[in-house]
Motif scaffolding. Structure first.
Motif, PDB file in Angstrom:
ATOM      1  N   ASP A 137     -44.222 -47.375  73.919  1.00  0.00           N
ATOM      2  CA  ASP A 137     -44.522 -46.562  75.100  1.00  0.00           C
ATOM      3  C   ASP A 137     -44.956 -47.455  76.254  1.00  0.00           C
ATOM      4  OD1 ASP A 137     -43.849 -44.166  73.958  1.00  0.00           O
ATOM      5  OD2 ASP A 137     -45.863 -43.750  73.219  1.00  0.00           O
ATOM      6  N   TYR A 138     -45.632 -48.562  75.927  1.00  0.00           N
ATOM      7  CA  TYR A 138     -46.070 -49.486  76.969  1.00  0.00           C
ATOM      8  C   TYR A 138     -44.857 -50.013  77.753  1.00  0.00           C
ATOM      9  CZ  TYR A 138     -47.810 -53.636  79.311  1.00  0.00           C
ATOM     10  OH  TYR A 138     -48.107 -54.576  80.263  1.00  0.00           O
ATOM     11  N   ILE A 139     -43.835 -50.451  77.051  1.00  0.00           N
ATOM     12  CA  ILE A 139     -42.637 -50.997  77.712  1.00  0.00           C
ATOM     13  C   ILE A 139     -41.942 -49.893  78.508  1.00  0.00           C
ATOM     14  CG2 ILE A 139     -40.335 -51.993  77.317  1.00  0.00           C
ATOM     15  CD1 ILE A 139     -41.579 -53.530  74.927  1.00  0.00           C
ATOM     16  N   LEU A 140     -41.850 -48.692  77.919  1.00  0.00           N
ATOM     17  CA  LEU A 140     -41.205 -47.581  78.622  1.00  0.00           C
ATOM     18  C   LEU A 140     -41.977 -47.194  79.883  1.00  0.00           C
ATOM     19  CD1 LEU A 140     -40.217 -45.561  75.466  1.00  0.00           C
ATOM     20  CD2 LEU A 140     -38.592 -46.358  77.200  1.00  0.00           C
ATOM     21  N   GLU A 141     -43.309 -47.190  79.785  1.00  0.00           N
ATOM     22  CA  GLU A 141     -44.116 -46.826  80.960  1.00  0.00           C
ATOM     23  C   GLU A 141     -44.043 -47.910  82.037  1.00  0.00           C
ATOM     24  OE1 GLU A 141     -45.261 -43.927  81.791  1.00  0.00           O
ATOM     25  OE2 GLU A 141     -44.336 -43.315  79.910  1.00  0.00           O
ATOM     26  N   GLU A 142     -44.001 -49.166  81.584  1.00  0.00           N
ATOM     27  CA  GLU A 142     -43.854 -50.260  82.549  1.00  0.00           C
ATOM     28  C   GLU A 142     -42.505 -50.135  83.255  1.00  0.00           C
ATOM     29  OE1 GLU A 142     -45.073 -54.918  82.572  1.00  0.00           O
ATOM     30  OE2 GLU A 142     -43.709 -54.329  80.969  1.00  0.00           O
ATOM     31  N   LEU A 143     -41.484 -49.789  82.507  1.00  0.00           N
ATOM     32  CA  LEU A 143     -40.154 -49.600  83.100  1.00  0.00           C
ATOM     33  C   LEU A 143     -40.197 -48.457  84.113  1.00  0.00           C
ATOM     34  CD1 LEU A 143     -37.171 -50.493  83.047  1.00  0.00           C
ATOM     35  CD2 LEU A 143     -36.778 -48.714  81.341  1.00  0.00           C
ATOM     36  N   ARG A 144     -40.876 -47.376  83.749  1.00  0.00           N
ATOM     37  CA  ARG A 144     -40.991 -46.230  84.656  1.00  0.00           C
ATOM     38  C   ARG A 144     -41.681 -46.661  85.961  1.00  0.00           C
ATOM     39  NH1 ARG A 144     -40.622 -40.822  82.723  1.00  0.00           N
ATOM     40  NH2 ARG A 144     -41.139 -41.440  80.594  1.00  0.00           N
ATOM     41  N   ARG A 145     -42.639 -47.586  85.831  1.00  0.00           N
ATOM     42  CA  ARG A 145     -43.355 -48.079  87.010  1.00  0.00           C
ATOM     43  C   ARG A 145     -42.494 -48.978  87.887  1.00  0.00           C
ATOM     44  NH1 ARG A 145     -47.565 -49.609  83.935  1.00  0.00           N
ATOM     45  NH2 ARG A 145     -47.163 -51.806  84.312  1.00  0.00           N
ATOM     46  N   VAL A 146     -41.670 -49.813  87.271  1.00  0.00           N
ATOM     47  CA  VAL A 146     -40.914 -50.787  88.076  1.00  0.00           C
ATOM     48  C   VAL A 146     -39.538 -50.279  88.513  1.00  0.00           C
ATOM     49  CG1 VAL A 146     -42.116 -52.800  87.154  1.00  0.00           C
ATOM     50  CG2 VAL A 146     -40.017 -52.025  86.040  1.00  0.00           C
TER      51      VAL A 146
END
Length: 143
Positions: free
Chosen positions: A42-51
């Protein structure tokens, strides 16, 4: 031959989405075609959502389209919970959840590589199976 299982760092996902003909883009295509299994947290997915909005300016993606894209990736990927803890050799603490994702995958269902362009993570490649997109593609394209 067993399907390769890889963790993709946010920078690889972003490059692959932005430049479909690039090596990260080819890795995403291999994932879509089922020749690579991808594990994310989820961390990677949320970071992707942010960038992703940075990309949106160039590609004209709306906020809803970004959400759909991240949701689609999360459905296609196997999601793991990053292992807590800090590797004291990791230069950038912000990368810890990505390393934790790799460690959780190694401990859990098994994984072949973490694919990243992040130099701080690549610095640990002697101890963990961490490779650049180019190295991964050289080794496994067309296998």
């Amino acid at each position: 031959m067993a399907t390769l299982r890889v963790v993709l760092d946010t920078n690889v996902l972003l490059s692959g989405l932005a430049y479909p003909t690039s090596v990260p883009g080819k890795i995403l295509a291999a994932w879509r075609h089922g020749s690579v299994d991808v594990l994310l947290s989820d961390y990677i997915l949320e970071e992707l959502r942010r960038v992703l909005p940075r990309l949106a300016n160039r590609h004209g993606l709306s906020a809803a389209e970004i959400d759909d894209l991240v949701d689609a990736l999360s459905i296609q990927a196997e999601t793991v919970e990053p292992l807590p803890g800090v590797d004291s050799d990791l230069r950038d603490a912000a990368d810890q959840p990505v390393l934790g994702t790799l460690l959780a995958a190694l401990q859990g269902s098994g994984v072949d590589y973490l694919i990243t362009g992040d130099k701080d993570l690549l610095a640990l490649a002697g101890r963990y199976p961490i490779v650049t997109p180019a190295t991964f593609w050289e080794r496994h394209a067309g296998h």
